[in-house]
Design an enzyme around this catalytic site. Sequence first.
Site, short mmCIF file in Angstrom:
data_model
loop_
_atom_site.label_atom_id
_atom_site.label_comp_id
_atom_site.label_asym_id
_atom_site.label_seq_id
_atom_site.Cartn_x
_atom_site.Cartn_y
_atom_site.Cartn_z
N CYS A 1 0.97 -0.94 -0.26
CA CYS A 1 -0.03 -0.10 0.12
C CYS A 1 1.26 1.03 0.11
O CYS A 1 1.65 1.15 0.03
CB CYS A 1 -0.85 0.33 1.26
N CYS B 1 -0.84 4.13 1.58
CA CYS B 1 -0.38 5.10 2.82
C CYS B 1 0.69 5.84 3.78
O CYS B 1 0.99 6.01 4.16
CB CYS B 1 -1.85 4.57 2.81
N CYS C 1 -3.81 6.08 -0.12
CA CYS C 1 -3.68 4.37 -0.10
C CYS C 1 -3.30 4.68 -1.74
O CYS C 1 -2.65 3.56 -2.55
CB CYS C 1 -4.50 3.99 -0.20
N LYS D 1 -11.99 -4.52 2.07
CA LYS D 1 -11.41 -4.22 2.99
C LYS D 1 -12.57 -2.79 3.32
O LYS D 1 -13.11 -2.09 2.49
CB LYS D 1 -10.67 -3.51 2.51
N ARG E 1 -3.22 3.62 12.46
CA ARG E 1 -2.50 4.60 11.93
C ARG E 1 -2.04 5.44 12.32
O ARG E 1 -1.32 6.08 12.28
CB ARG E 1 -4.24 5.47 11.09
N ARG F 1 -10.99 7.31 3.24
CA ARG F 1 -10.99 6.52 2.70
C ARG F 1 -12.71 5.79 2.12
O ARG F 1 -12.25 4.67 1.71
CB ARG F 1 -9.91 5.13 3.29
N GLU G 1 -16.24 -8.02 -4.55
CA GLU G 1 -15.25 -7.57 -5.01
C GLU G 1 -13.80 -9.43 -4.56
O GLU G 1 -13.10 -8.96 -5.10
CB GLU G 1 -14.76 -6.88 -3.82
N LYS H 1 -11.79 -7.73 5.42
CA LYS H 1 -11.22 -6.87 6.97
C LYS H 1 -11.88 -5.87 7.42
O LYS H 1 -12.33 -5.01 6.60
CB LYS H 1 -9.89 -6.36 6.76
N SER I 1 -6.58 -3.70 14.22
CA SER I 1 -6.18 -3.18 15.30
C SER I 1 -7.07 -2.22 16.52
O SER I 1 -6.49 -2.24 17.84
CB SER I 1 -5.08 -1.76 15.36
N TYR J 1 -2.81 -9.50 15.95
CA TYR J 1 -2.02 -9.05 16.66
C TYR J 1 -1.56 -9.80 18.37
O TYR J 1 -0.87 -9.55 19.38
CB TYR J 1 -2.50 -7.71 17.59
#
Length: 324
Positions: free
Chosen positions: A121, A123, A131, A196, A206, A218, A234, A249, A275, A314
């Site tokens: 990406c 971004c 992005c 996404k 971010r 976005r 998609e 996601k 996150s 994570y």
Amino acid sequence: MSSFPSMRPRRLRGVPMLREMVQETRLSARDFVYPLFVTHGRNVQQEIAPMPGIFQLSLDRLLLEIATVVDLGIPAVLLFGIPRSKDAEGSEAYDANGIIQEAVRVIKQAAPELLVITDICLCDYTDHGHCGVIDDGAVDNDRSLDLLARTALCQAEAGSDMVAPSAMMDGQVAAIRSALDGASFTDTPIMSYSAKYASAFYGPFRAAAGSTPGFGDRKGYQIDPPNGNEALREIEMDIAEGADIVMVKPALAYLDVITRAKQAFTTPVAAYNVSGEYAMVKAASQNEWLDGKRSTIEILTAIKRAGADLIISYHSKDIAEWLS
Ligand code: PBG
């Protein structure tokens, strides 16, 4: 079908051994991909405030983390880079000496068996935080494709085992596949962030990557959260363009989309436990408002039960420790 009183579902719940034998979904450390944030410098280990236990790491510290990941039996990492400087075209993304390219080289040397997946990406690398590249105040889809394809190629040349485009530009999988094939990287798989969503749950990421858009948002390229059919469309397009693994996601607020993707297609489905999902559990458990271990296991099990073949999280290190 028999019913009460001849049928009593509680019979199978009475003792732990039996409960375990009829357990339908089982997590394994082998299901997980651990995201890592890599930064320039030496001896840098900067904790990301809303993500306790997750750090921006310089290459020397990264290698220590890699040793732990390998010891825990986690099969793969997903790399994000924090560039030395950002510019309008995100040029460090496709620089052979960029932070990601360096990171791939040192990891593959230290742990050749570990799967190294690289996010594609712009971004993290653009000064405007979008992005793709900007023309007339908007992201220019087709001009961004060239840069995303260049980034993929540059990562493959550095030794990336799998590339993961996350920019949500139309046609990005086809552009990347053709760039890789043109340079004889025909065996490098693509894990596409196909579905996404334009989600609030990316907030902590971010902050970690310094990739908050400088203007606008976005919503012009990521999927609108109320839509499910659009996500399937998609995914279908990405498979047609050559995606080897498709991703949904975030995960937790989109379990229905994971299930639909798993039922509609035979391509492996990845889910990204993002996150914000991590931050919620950590914040609540630090306050002792939730049992962190139990709620983490419950959430990750739900993501797998919904249909995810692999889970980017994570929590990977925690879960691998708990399962061992
Ligand atoms: C890059 C990218 C993002 C995430 C993964 N790749 C951020 C975004 O789209 O804003 C989010 C990951 C997370 O929140 O854990 N486009």
